[in-house]
Motif scaffolding. Structure first.
Motif, PDB file in Angstrom:
ATOM      1  N   ALA A 133       0.863  -1.190   0.000  1.00  0.00           N
ATOM      2  CA  ALA A 133       0.000   0.000   0.000  1.00  0.00           C
ATOM      3  C   ALA A 133       0.898   1.237   0.000  1.00  0.00           C
ATOM      4  N   THR A 182      -5.506   3.219   4.437  1.00  0.00           N
ATOM      5  CA  THR A 182      -5.840   1.901   3.898  1.00  0.00           C
ATOM      6  C   THR A 182      -7.156   1.393   4.482  1.00  0.00           C
ATOM      7  N   ILE A 192      -1.192  -5.442   4.982  1.00  0.00           N
ATOM      8  CA  ILE A 192      -0.434  -4.617   4.034  1.00  0.00           C
ATOM      9  C   ILE A 192       0.957  -4.292   4.585  1.00  0.00           C
ATOM     10  N   ALA A 194       3.630  -0.906   3.759  1.00  0.00           N
ATOM     11  CA  ALA A 194       3.651   0.381   3.061  1.00  0.00           C
ATOM     12  C   ALA A 194       5.037   0.995   3.155  1.00  0.00           C
TER      13      ALA A 194
END
Ligand code: PHE
Length: 344
Positions: A133, A182, A192, A194
């Motif tokens: 993400a 997110t 996720i 990031a």
């Protein structure tokens, strides 16, 4: 050889023309010197043969031929000198060719150590079922602090630590705002990571830089516990460093409760203690914890139903450990000699 004046002059002229033709095609100084030696050369020059005919001529013809001979000799010598000048001027590179010079280097680009580490970390978490993400570097204060349960007077929000923009904007001080963004866009279950750059007005020392990369991680689902967090991160550390000791120390972040920091055994000194690990034998590589219910709620997630954990790690510090680099600042120096060691 004929001894009449007319014949001798004709032969001399033919020789002159043949020599001029040879000069025209002599394409190197060596070739030119060969022509010089075989034509006007004092010992081997063919021109001498014509001079040798002089005594055979009738007395009145001798001065006539002698003058003719001298004119041809002067003409040929001048032509040879002119050709010599032309060849030396046009072939300086060939004359200066130095075969002992080293060959020109083939430069090959290399990935920056932080990029190598980022890509490896992404690969490991992809294998563990995480997706990537992203979020903006210029962030709103609410995503960076408010939504993450920072109280309004939290010291991290101080002008000394945060680079503020206009109208409530700032350069994100961590990748944690991506948690909120997110969760606002995708419902749990979600996992996720990031990666991204973050900014702090930190002073620049052996382990701090004003801009650096972080990787945020987050898992939200029903029934997620601290056991999942610890197991995932210990598994990750073993994959990234090879079998390694890890330890979790209690810590504090406004957006996690309980919170911890994970250390790995320092690889520069193998746990014995050195400048990089400040003599402790351990190096902190990430902060983590169970997501605070207030954070889930500010992102619109029901904290009665869902729980989650999150972490934030520093790939530049991990690169120090991974590659045995003693000082984080060299990673920002654009030093070719340092960077090209990472060519693969
Ligand atoms: N955002 C924290 C930092 O920058 C790291 C962190 C992320 C801690 C997620 C806990 C959970 O220091």
């Amino acid at each position: 050889m004929s001894t009449t004046l007319a014949d001798l002059v004709a032969q001399l002229d033919a020789f002159r023309d043949a020599t001029l033709a040879q000069l025209a095609v002599a394409d190197s100084l060596d070739a030119l010197e060969a022509v010089r030696a075989s034509s006007v050369g004092r010992t081997r020059g063919a021109l001498n043969d014509y001079k040798a005919q002089l005594p055979k001529l009738a007395g009145a013809d001798k001065p006539t031929f002698g003058a003719r001979f001298n004119a041809v000799k002067v003409e040929l010598e001048a032509a040879i000198d002119a050709r010599h000048a032309a060849l030396s001027a046009s072939a300086p590179a060939a004359a200066a060719l130095d075969l002992s010079m080293p060959a020109r280097r083939q430069w090959r680009g290399a990935k920056h150590p932080v990029t190598i580490v980022l890509e490896e970390i992404e690969g490991i978490f992809r294998d563990l079922g995480f997706t990537i993400a992203t979020g903006p570097e210029a962030e709103h204060e609410w995503y960076n602090f408010g939504a993450l349960n920072f109280p309004p007077d939290h010291p991290a929000m101080d002008m000394h630590d945060t680079l503020y923009l206009e109208r409530g904007g700032l350069l994100r001080t961590h990748t944690s705002p991506v948690q909120i963004r997110t969760l606002q866009s995708y419902p749990p279950p979600i996992r996720i990571i990031a990666p991204g750059n973050v900014f702090r007005r930190d002073f620049f020392d052996a382990s701090h830089a004003p801009m650096f990369a972080q990787i945020e991680g987050m898992a939200v689902d029903e029934g997620i516990s601290f056991v999942d967090l610890k197991a995932t991160l210990a598994n990750f550390a073993n994959r990234f460093f090879g079998e390694t000791k890890t330890r979790f120390r209690p810590s504090f972040f406004p957006f996690t409760e309980p919170s911890a920091e994970m250390d790995v055994a320092c690889r520069i000194c193998n746990g014995a203690g050195c400048a990089t690990c400040k003599q402790t034998g351990w190096v902190e590589i990430l902060g983590c914890g169970m997501m605070h219910p207030a954070v889930l709620e500010s992102a619109g997630v029901d904290s009665q139903k869902y729980s989650g954990w999150a972490f934030g790690m520093g790939p530049a510090r991990m690169a120090l450990q991974r590659f045995g680099i003693p000082d984080i600042r060299i990673q920002y120096d654009s030093d070719i000699a340092f960077l090209e060691q990472f060519a693969q």
